[in-house]
Design a protein around this motif. Sequence first.
Motif, PDB file in Angstrom:
ATOM      1  N   LEU A 117     -14.904  26.106  67.630  1.00 24.41           N
ATOM      2  CA  LEU A 117     -13.754  25.363  68.135  1.00 24.41           C
ATOM      3  C   LEU A 117     -13.844  25.332  69.648  1.00 24.41           C
ATOM      4  CD1 LEU A 117     -10.882  26.883  65.955  1.00 24.41           C
ATOM      5  CD2 LEU A 117     -12.479  25.054  65.399  1.00 24.41           C
ATOM      6  N   LEU A 118     -13.717  24.134  70.197  1.00 21.10           N
ATOM      7  CA  LEU A 118     -13.701  23.937  71.639  1.00 21.10           C
ATOM      8  C   LEU A 118     -12.324  23.400  72.018  1.00 21.10           C
ATOM      9  CD1 LEU A 118     -17.151  22.125  71.975  1.00 21.10           C
ATOM     10  CD2 LEU A 118     -16.670  24.555  72.388  1.00 21.10           C
ATOM     11  N   TYR A 119     -11.907  23.623  73.249  1.00 22.35           N
ATOM     12  CA  TYR A 119     -10.596  23.165  73.704  1.00 22.35           C
ATOM     13  C   TYR A 119     -10.737  22.430  75.027  1.00 22.35           C
ATOM     14  CZ  TYR A 119      -8.816  26.183  70.080  1.00 22.35           C
ATOM     15  OH  TYR A 119      -8.564  26.746  68.870  1.00 22.35           O
ATOM     16  N   GLY A 120      -9.858  21.465  75.255  1.00 20.73           N
ATOM     17  CA  GLY A 120      -9.883  20.715  76.498  1.00 20.73           C
ATOM     18  C   GLY A 120      -8.573  19.993  76.726  1.00 20.73           C
ATOM     19  N   THR A 121      -8.495  19.314  77.846  1.00 27.87           N
ATOM     20  CA  THR A 121      -7.300  18.543  78.199  1.00 27.87           C
ATOM     21  C   THR A 121      -7.712  17.132  78.594  1.00 27.87           C
ATOM     22  OG1 THR A 121      -7.410  19.239  80.511  1.00 27.87           O
ATOM     23  CG2 THR A 121      -6.067  20.592  79.037  1.00 27.87           C
ATOM     24  N   GLY A 122      -6.768  16.197  78.491  1.00 33.38           N
ATOM     25  CA  GLY A 122      -6.976  14.853  79.007  1.00 33.38           C
ATOM     26  C   GLY A 122      -7.786  13.920  78.130  1.00 33.38           C
ATOM     27  N   GLU A 141     -16.064  17.420  63.513  1.00 27.73           N
ATOM     28  CA  GLU A 141     -15.353  17.353  62.232  1.00 27.73           C
ATOM     29  C   GLU A 141     -13.901  16.926  62.416  1.00 27.73           C
ATOM     30  OE1 GLU A 141     -17.430  20.618  59.425  1.00 27.73           O
ATOM     31  OE2 GLU A 141     -15.989  21.402  60.874  1.00 27.73           O
ATOM     32  N   TRP A 142     -13.299  17.352  63.504  1.00 27.79           N
ATOM     33  CA  TRP A 142     -11.896  17.021  63.763  1.00 27.79           C
ATOM     34  C   TRP A 142     -11.633  17.160  65.247  1.00 27.79           C
ATOM     35  CZ3 TRP A 142      -7.434  19.120  65.823  1.00 27.79           C
ATOM     36  CH2 TRP A 142      -6.246  18.445  65.526  1.00 27.79           C
ATOM     37  N   ALA A 143     -10.735  16.326  65.760  1.00 30.48           N
ATOM     38  CA  ALA A 143     -10.311  16.415  67.161  1.00 30.48           C
ATOM     39  C   ALA A 143      -8.857  15.989  67.242  1.00 30.48           C
ATOM     40  CB  ALA A 143     -11.170  15.514  68.044  1.00 30.48           C
ATOM     41  N   GLY A 144      -8.062  16.732  67.998  1.00 32.06           N
ATOM     42  CA  GLY A 144      -6.668  16.349  68.136  1.00 32.06           C
ATOM     43  C   GLY A 144      -5.880  17.285  69.026  1.00 32.06           C
ATOM     44  N   LEU A 145      -4.635  16.914  69.215  1.00 33.76           N
ATOM     45  CA  LEU A 145      -3.699  17.651  70.048  1.00 33.76           C
ATOM     46  C   LEU A 145      -3.082  18.775  69.209  1.00 33.76           C
ATOM     47  CD1 LEU A 145      -2.617  17.228  72.971  1.00 33.76           C
ATOM     48  CD2 LEU A 145      -0.734  15.938  71.964  1.00 33.76           C
ATOM     49  N   VAL A 146      -3.196  20.010  69.696  1.00 37.05           N
ATOM     50  CA  VAL A 146      -2.671  21.152  68.942  1.00 37.05           C
ATOM     51  C   VAL A 146      -1.493  21.833  69.636  1.00 37.05           C
ATOM     52  CG1 VAL A 146      -4.803  21.585  67.686  1.00 37.05           C
ATOM     53  CG2 VAL A 146      -4.448  22.698  69.895  1.00 37.05           C
ATOM     54  N   ALA A 147      -1.293  21.520  70.898  1.00 41.01           N
ATOM     55  CA  ALA A 147      -0.161  22.018  71.695  1.00 41.01           C
ATOM     56  C   ALA A 147       0.015  21.015  72.833  1.00 41.01           C
ATOM     57  CB  ALA A 147      -0.454  23.417  72.239  1.00 41.01           C
ATOM     58  N   PRO A 148       1.160  21.008  73.476  1.00 41.65           N
ATOM     59  CA  PRO A 148       1.361  20.037  74.546  1.00 41.65           C
ATOM     60  C   PRO A 148       0.215  20.064  75.572  1.00 41.65           C
ATOM     61  CG  PRO A 148       3.432  21.087  74.038  1.00 41.65           C
ATOM     62  CD  PRO A 148       2.364  21.825  73.262  1.00 41.65           C
ATOM     63  N   GLY A 149      -0.538  18.967  75.637  1.00 39.23           N
ATOM     64  CA  GLY A 149      -1.647  18.825  76.576  1.00 39.23           C
ATOM     65  C   GLY A 149      -2.948  19.475  76.175  1.00 39.23           C
ATOM     66  N   LEU A 150      -2.986  20.217  75.058  1.00 38.23           N
ATOM     67  CA  LEU A 150      -4.179  20.956  74.657  1.00 38.23           C
ATOM     68  C   LEU A 150      -4.814  20.332  73.412  1.00 38.23           C
ATOM     69  CD1 LEU A 150      -6.002  23.427  75.158  1.00 38.23           C
ATOM     70  CD2 LEU A 150      -4.528  24.676  73.561  1.00 38.23           C
TER      71      LEU A 150
END
Length: 116
Positions: free
Chosen positions: A28-33, A71-80
């Motif tokens: 799992l990778l995380y990012g913003t924008g 496999e999946w990408a999306g918003l999981v918390a405000p801005g994350l």
Amino acid sequence: PEGTLVGGEDLFGGNPKTRPAKPGRRILLYGTGFGPTQPSAPPNELFSKPLPLEALEKLVIRIGSVPATVEWAGLVAPGLYQFNVIVPDLPSGEQLVKAEIAGVTSEAEVHVIVER
């Protein structure tokens, strides 16, 4: 599956425990924008479930210059944003991670340690 952080074994001095990513495994990778979701995030309120990225077909995540399976990408918390990706078949070592969406490439120098 057990939620271990990806990194060299001494990344945090052994606490918390980390280990290198393995080719063929999900990380799992995380990012913003990364833009809009479908459905859209409700303005000025918290949301209770993850919201998928609207333009998944425009997203490419490369690890070591090789496109990873997203496999999946999306918003999981405000801005994350969260990205569930499969590590491609790469040699052991430190690998650069780059994300690109709609022609815009991430600028940060992010690396992942891969071990075969």
